[in-house]
Structure formats: structure tokens, C-alpha cells
Write an enzyme that holds these catalytic residues in place. Structure first.
Site, short mmCIF file in Angstrom:
data_model
loop_
_atom_site.label_atom_id
_atom_site.label_comp_id
_atom_site.label_asym_id
_atom_site.label_seq_id
_atom_site.Cartn_x
_atom_site.Cartn_y
_atom_site.Cartn_z
N ASP A 132 5.73 6.68 -2.25
CA ASP A 132 4.55 6.07 -1.34
C ASP A 132 3.18 6.37 -1.29
O ASP A 132 2.83 7.61 -2.19
CB ASP A 132 5.04 6.38 0.09
N MET A 133 2.25 5.56 -0.92
CA MET A 133 0.86 6.17 -1.30
C MET A 133 0.54 6.39 0.36
O MET A 133 0.55 5.77 1.16
CB MET A 133 -0.04 4.96 -1.72
N GLN A 161 -2.86 0.19 -2.65
CA GLN A 161 -3.16 -0.49 -1.25
C GLN A 161 -4.40 -1.24 -1.45
O GLN A 161 -5.42 -0.99 -1.77
CB GLN A 161 -3.42 0.75 -0.28
N ARG A 182 4.73 -1.36 -5.91
CA ARG A 182 4.64 -2.02 -4.52
C ARG A 182 3.35 -2.27 -4.14
O ARG A 182 2.42 -1.25 -4.33
CB ARG A 182 5.34 -1.20 -3.57
N GLY A 186 -1.90 -1.54 3.37
CA GLY A 186 -2.55 -0.04 3.58
C GLY A 186 -2.32 0.38 5.04
O GLY A 186 -2.84 -0.63 5.84
N THR A 224 4.96 -7.09 2.72
CA THR A 224 4.09 -7.54 3.71
C THR A 224 4.92 -8.25 4.63
O THR A 224 6.21 -8.69 4.43
CB THR A 224 2.97 -8.48 3.13
N HIS A 225 4.74 -8.16 5.88
CA HIS A 225 5.03 -9.39 6.73
C HIS A 225 4.43 -10.41 7.34
O HIS A 225 4.41 -11.27 8.13
CB HIS A 225 5.38 -8.62 8.32
N ARG A 286 2.18 4.84 13.02
CA ARG A 286 1.57 4.27 12.10
C ARG A 286 2.19 2.80 12.43
O ARG A 286 1.27 1.80 12.22
CB ARG A 286 1.73 4.43 10.71
P1 FDA Z 1 -0.37 -7.42 8.83
O1 FDA Z 1 -0.72 -6.20 9.54
O2 FDA Z 1 -1.68 -8.46 8.95
O3 FDA Z 1 0.73 -8.37 9.57
C1 FDA Z 1 1.07 -9.57 9.28
C2 FDA Z 1 2.11 -9.91 10.53
O4 FDA Z 1 3.10 -9.01 10.34
C3 FDA Z 1 1.70 -9.45 11.84
O5 FDA Z 1 0.87 -10.69 12.40
C4 FDA Z 1 3.05 -9.55 12.68
O6 FDA Z 1 3.43 -10.65 12.91
C5 FDA Z 1 3.78 -8.67 11.68
N1 FDA Z 1 3.74 -7.36 11.59
C6 FDA Z 1 2.84 -6.52 10.82
N2 FDA Z 1 3.01 -5.28 11.11
C7 FDA Z 1 4.00 -5.34 12.21
C8 FDA Z 1 4.47 -4.25 13.20
N3 FDA Z 1 4.14 -2.94 12.84
N4 FDA Z 1 5.26 -4.62 13.95
C9 FDA Z 1 5.61 -5.84 14.17
N5 FDA Z 1 5.08 -6.82 13.69
C10 FDA Z 1 4.34 -6.50 12.61
N6 FDA Z 1 1.23 1.41 3.50
C11 FDA Z 1 0.71 2.48 3.03
O7 FDA Z 1 -0.44 2.73 2.97
N7 FDA Z 1 1.22 3.15 1.88
C12 FDA Z 1 2.79 2.85 1.66
O8 FDA Z 1 3.23 3.33 0.58
C13 FDA Z 1 3.42 1.72 2.07
N8 FDA Z 1 4.42 1.29 2.18
C14 FDA Z 1 5.10 0.17 2.73
C15 FDA Z 1 6.24 -0.22 2.08
C16 FDA Z 1 6.82 -1.49 2.81
C17 FDA Z 1 8.22 -1.87 2.35
C18 FDA Z 1 5.98 -2.29 3.73
C19 FDA Z 1 6.59 -3.54 4.30
C20 FDA Z 1 4.82 -1.62 3.99
C21 FDA Z 1 4.20 -0.40 3.43
N9 FDA Z 1 2.90 -0.08 3.96
C22 FDA Z 1 2.50 1.26 3.22
C23 FDA Z 1 2.58 -0.44 5.09
C24 FDA Z 1 1.35 -1.61 4.79
O9 FDA Z 1 0.28 -1.00 4.23
C25 FDA Z 1 1.10 -2.19 6.30
O10 FDA Z 1 0.23 -1.37 6.99
C26 FDA Z 1 2.11 -3.15 6.76
O11 FDA Z 1 2.97 -3.76 5.83
C27 FDA Z 1 1.43 -4.17 8.04
O12 FDA Z 1 0.57 -5.16 6.91
P2 FDA Z 1 1.24 -6.47 6.86
O13 FDA Z 1 0.93 -6.68 5.18
O14 FDA Z 1 2.59 -6.77 7.19
O15 FDA Z 1 0.43 -7.67 7.30
#
Ligand code: FDA
Length: 305
Positions: A132-133, A161, A182, A186, A224-225, A286
Site C-alpha cells: 500500500d502507499m 496515488q 494499483r 489517494g 475506485t468506487h 480514513r
Molecule cells: P471518491 O472519493 O470520489 O468517491 C466516489 C464515490 O464512491 C463516492 O461518491 C461514494 O459514492 C463512494 N465512496 C467513496 N468512498 C466512500 C466511503 N468511504 N464510504 C462510502 N462510499 C464511498 N489510498 C491510498 O492512499 N493508499 C492506498 O494504498 C490505497 N489503497 C486502496 C485500495 C483499494 C482497493 C481502494 C478501493 C482504495 C484504496 N485507497 C488507497 C483509497 C483511495 O485512495 C481513495 O481514498 C478511496 O478509494 C476513495 O476514492 P474513490 O476513488 O472511491 O473516489
């Protein structure tokens, strides 16, 4: 207001006293929505259920504030236990870990010793390991250690990130290692000197690095979500005839589970990041920072007690 809440949760995620209290009082207050349990056996049940639904997994044994060599050694032991269990139970699961929990803040020697132990066990059990980062202050160190380990082992990857200005250059530099990466937006609070402050810029940079890494022919996990990024990736792979075995989607356990299943049903490889362990507090904070609306779940959890 949203920005303030985000800052507050990120601040709370670094609090040692609250981490200790959380450990003592167990997985309550809604955290179980995002964390698979405090023990490996609870996590295994969650993984089996996800696997049955067609979802692949990456498991993460949570650990924050590892300050001594002994603590890092124990973290590595617990991680190795998880790897052997994945092998024994034939789970469809990779492993994710943070270098700080393996001794990154202690010394390179400690972290490398633990990582080699882990990667040897992972090799035996055919388990891929993603580093992970963490926050920006550890980014260069993490990338340097990843490069060193990638020369010794095939089954290791890391995370880039999109919010960091440096990410495009990192994708370019890492290309010679043909890395499995991955890509994420971020999750930490970073100053404007190193990271895009605007979400729209982060999203554009995310798309840019997804395209770069895929067109370089490297395996890409789009984590991402965000539907807009998912749609962008789907269109990109169609446009460039990128085969399905060169990329996957990843999401976090408990976040948009219905969307995870939709992707599986559409024929996309989809992996769920499943954290477990007693040290769940920082991870939970987080997740709240990303989406303060989740606080509603927490409050409901408290009211039910
Ligand atoms: P964004 O935050 O724009 O969200 C898009 C939509 O997704 C939102 O509108 C909402 O509907 C839904 N959503 C997002 N987060 C949610 C939450 N917490 N609860 C409910 N709904 C939510 N970061 C990092 O710095 N180092 C790392 O190593 C990793 N590793 C990692 C692994 C995996 C498998 C994932 C999915 C994510 C990470 N992350 C991470 C976290 C990443 O950087 C980021 O903070 C989150 O994925 C949220 O960003 P989104 O891309 O989902 O988009």
C-alpha cells in the site's frame, strides 16, 4: 463543511490514545461495516463469502504505529500466518500491507528483513503482495524499497496515488520494472506543494495515469468506487482492445457492495480489499474522512448499543 469533517477524521486517524482505546473496546461503533473482524478466522469467513459471489480479495492485517523491531516482527508473523491460511484454504485472495507496519520508520534493514520473510512465504503459497502507499513523506522510500524487492521477486506490486503531482513521472519511471500497480486517488491529507487540491484535477490525473499504465502494457488495478472512472476505464479498454486479463477493478470491503457484484456480472475481474485485525481504528477514520456521510452509520451503531 465536508472539507472540515475530512480534516477532522484524518487528524483523528493519527491519534494514538484513540487507537489504544479502540483496540481495547473492540470493533464497535459501525466499524464492522468496513472491517472484516478482529481475527483471521473471522476474515476467512468473509473471504469465502466474497469468493462464492465471484469476487477476488486482497486481505490486509491492520497495524498502525509500529515503533519497535519486535512489533514489526510480530506484524510480519501475523501476515505470514494469513498467507499460509490463504494457501491452505485455497482462497482466491492476494495480500496487501503497509511498510510502516513492517518497520519502515525503524530502518531499511528491518523492513527488508520482514518483507523478504513475507515474500518467501507468499511465493510458496502463490500469493501476490501489494505494498500500500502511505502518506507523501513515505512515498519515495516505499517506491525505492518496491524497486529493490521487485528485482528479487515477481509477485509484488505497489500503489500510485493520482492526487500526487509526481504520479505521472512515477508511472513513467516504474515502467522498466513492468510492475503490477494499483492506481488510486489517494487517502491522506497532503499539502498543496505535493498534491492537487482540487478533486477535478485528481480525477483527470487518475484517468491520465490509468491510460499511461495500461498502454504501457502493464497489469493495472483500478481501485475506485467512482462510476465516472470505472466507465472511463471500460471505454478505454474497449477502444484499445486491452484484454480483460490485463486489468481489474478493486473496491474496499463494505463500500458499494452492490456495484462490486454488478462488475462481476458484467464479466470484469473485481477484487475486494478486506482489512481485519484489532488495529482497525486508523483505517476506519480514513474511510469516514472519504465520506463524512458515513458518520450516520456510526451514529446508528452507537444508538443501537
Ligand atoms: P471518491 O472519493 O470520489 O468517491 C466516489 C464515490 O464512491 C463516492 O461518491 C461514494 O459514492 C463512494 N465512496 C467513496 N468512498 C466512500 C466511503 N468511504 N464510504 C462510502 N462510499 C464511498 N489510498 C491510498 O492512499 N493508499 C492506498 O494504498 C490505497 N489503497 C486502496 C485500495 C483499494 C482497493 C481502494 C478501493 C482504495 C484504496 N485507497 C488507497 C483509497 C483511495 O485512495 C481513495 O481514498 C478511496 O478509494 C476513495 O476514492 P474513490 O476513488 O472511491 O473516489
Amino acid at each position: 463543511m465536508e472539507e472540515l469533517m475530512r480534516d477532522l477524521f484524518l487528524f483523528l486517524s493519527k491519534n494514538r490514545l484513540l487507537t489504544k482505546l479502540a483496540k481495547r473496546y473492540g470493533l464497535r461503533f459501525g466499524a464492522s461495516r468496513f472491517v472484516a473482524g478482529e481475527t483471521i478466522s473471522q476474515a476467512v469467513e468473509v473471504i469465502k463469502d466474497l469468493n462464492r459471489k465471484g469476487l477476488a480479495v486482497t486481505i490486509d492485517y491492520l497495524g498502525e504505529f509500529v515503533d519497535s523491531e519486535a512489533e514489526a516482527f510480530t506484524m510480519a508473523d501475523n501476515t505470514i500466518e494469513a498467507i499460509h491460511l490463504i494457501g491452505r484454504e485455497e482462497l482466491n485472495s492476494q495480500l496487501s500491507l503497509k511498510l510502516t507496519s513492517m518497520g519502515l520508520d525503524i530502518s531499511n534493514q528491518v523492513v527488508l528483513k520482514n518483507m523478504r520473510r513475507i515474500l518467501n512465504a507468499a511465493k510458496q503459497n502463490n500469493v501476490f503482495v501489494t505494498i500500500d502507499m502511505e502518506d507523501f513523506t513515505r512515498c519515495q522510500k516505499t517506491i525505492d524499497l518496491f524497486k529493490q524487492l521487485k528485482l528479487e521477486y515477481h509477485h509484488v506490486g505497489t500503489v500510485i496515488q493520482a492526487y500526487l503531482y509526481r504520479s505521472e513521472k512515477d508511472i513513467e519511471d516504474l515502467n522498466e520494472y513492468s510492475p503490477n500497480l494499483r492506481l488510486v486517488k489517494g487517502a491522506y491529507k497532503e499539502p498543496v506543494e505535493v498534491a492537487f487540491p482540487e478533486k477535478t484535477d485528481v480525477d483527470e490525473n487518475f484517468k491520465k495515469i490509468i491510460k499511461m499504465h495500461l498502454l504501457n502494457g502493464n497489469y493495472t488495478a483500478v481501485a475506485t468506487h467512482d462510476d465516472a472512472i470505472i466507465e472511463y476505464t471500460k471505454n478505454l479498454v474497449k477502444e484499445y482492445s486491452i484484454p480483460n486479463d490485463l486489468f481489474e477493478f478493486q473496491m474496499l470491503y463494505g463500500i458499494r457492495p452492490e456495484r462490486q457484484l454488478d462488475l462481476v456480472n458484467e464479466g470484469y475481474k473485481t477484487r475486494v480489499y478486506v482489512p481485519y485485525g484489532t488495529d482497525w481504528y486508523g483505517y476506519f477514520m480514513r474511510r469516514l474522512a472519504e465520506r463524512p456521510a458515513n458518520v450516520t452509520f456510526v451514529l446508528k451503531g452507537i444508538l443501537k448499543k
